[in-house]
Design a protein around this motif. Structure first.
Motif: not given
Lengths: 129, 129, 129
Positions: A41-42, A72-78, A81, A84-85, B49, B53, B55, B59-60, B109
């Motif tokens: 998973x990510x 955030x701030x984040x770019x990824x639309x979902x 983020x 993910x980090x 990751x 996307x 993005x 973001x990371x 991934x």
């Protein structure tokens, strides 16, 4: 490879999977060597930390939130983020020694699935390294 | 061991190396097991990751910069200590399961070389775990 | 598996264990493959970073303290939660390629035991992956 599933109940949650990984070692018939634990998973990861006091992983969870705020701030639309980090900070892959068919962990160590974007059903893949 | 090179173009950059690692698995003739991916650098790392996307890794990258600002303060004279810190946060080593000669990754991934002090030419070393 | 001990002298300390891990590779008789380095603790970890300039790990130590301040706030009663968080950020497990009986590291790489709650005596477990 032996796979199992973990269902989480909150956005962020640390689930002790040590006994499930031990079961996977037995299913694989691994007696001596090193076992690889992988999370496919990510927005989730895997880590080793203290298993005795649940306050430890609660503090780990809170510290990661301070380091990587959900907002955030984040770019990824979902909008997930931060998850993910945190997944990359904990990692998707770790290894543990096996002796006599048992995970050889330190006295205080437990293996945790780290959920960062739950609730979801997650998979863990265990294989001989 | 199979090695390949990656040339980066910016100070920080996440380069998707999944297909290169898959090529290394084929060069090694590895059909079943676990492959080890290693970055022999101290200002670059490797992580897993999302690959869909761009993005997400943007973001990371930005989150790591907020956590470890390039400006410091630092003691190390070269001025690139932030890159060293980020390299340890991501790690130099990870493993991925292999089945039927293919990397077995989760649906979302991808494997990334993490450049933190580019542009440079980096190496990635892939071997059977 | 080959185990060795490291005694630390300060609360946080990065101890270069490269030559000890090389000795373990020799004790194991490992000539080719991948070696697994494991720290059986929850307030210590293992990482790879620069071995030449001690300023690099001093900067890594200070950056981790800025990211995860010792003072908290924390729930865990022992007051050492920062050490647990740093241990998960660095990780308890990593692998290194071995060729011709020698650790195959990058030119600038060294393997460090990361002490986050010392002074203590720590163990490192080395095994063939």
């Amino acid at each position: 490879m032996h796979a199992f599933r973990v269902t989480t109940e909150r956005r962020t949650q640390f689930v002790d999977i040590t006994s499930r990984v031990q079961g996977a070692v037995e299913s694989l018939g691994l007696r001596e060597g090193v076992v690889h634990v992988f999370v496919p998973h990510t927005t989730a990861g895997v880590t080793i930390n203290e298993g005795a006091d649940p306050g430890v992983v609660a503090d780990l969870d809170a510290a990661l939130e301070r380091m990587v705020p959900w907002a955030g701030p984040w770019r990824h639309g979902e909008g997930n983020s931060a998850a993910h980090v945190k997944a990359s900070l904990m990692g998707a892959s770790l290894c543990v020694p096996v002796e006599g068919g048992r995970l050889r962990l330190g006295v205080w160590q437990a293996i945790y699935l780290c959920e960062f974007d739950g609730p979801r059903t997650r998979e863990v893949w265990v294989s001989k390294a």
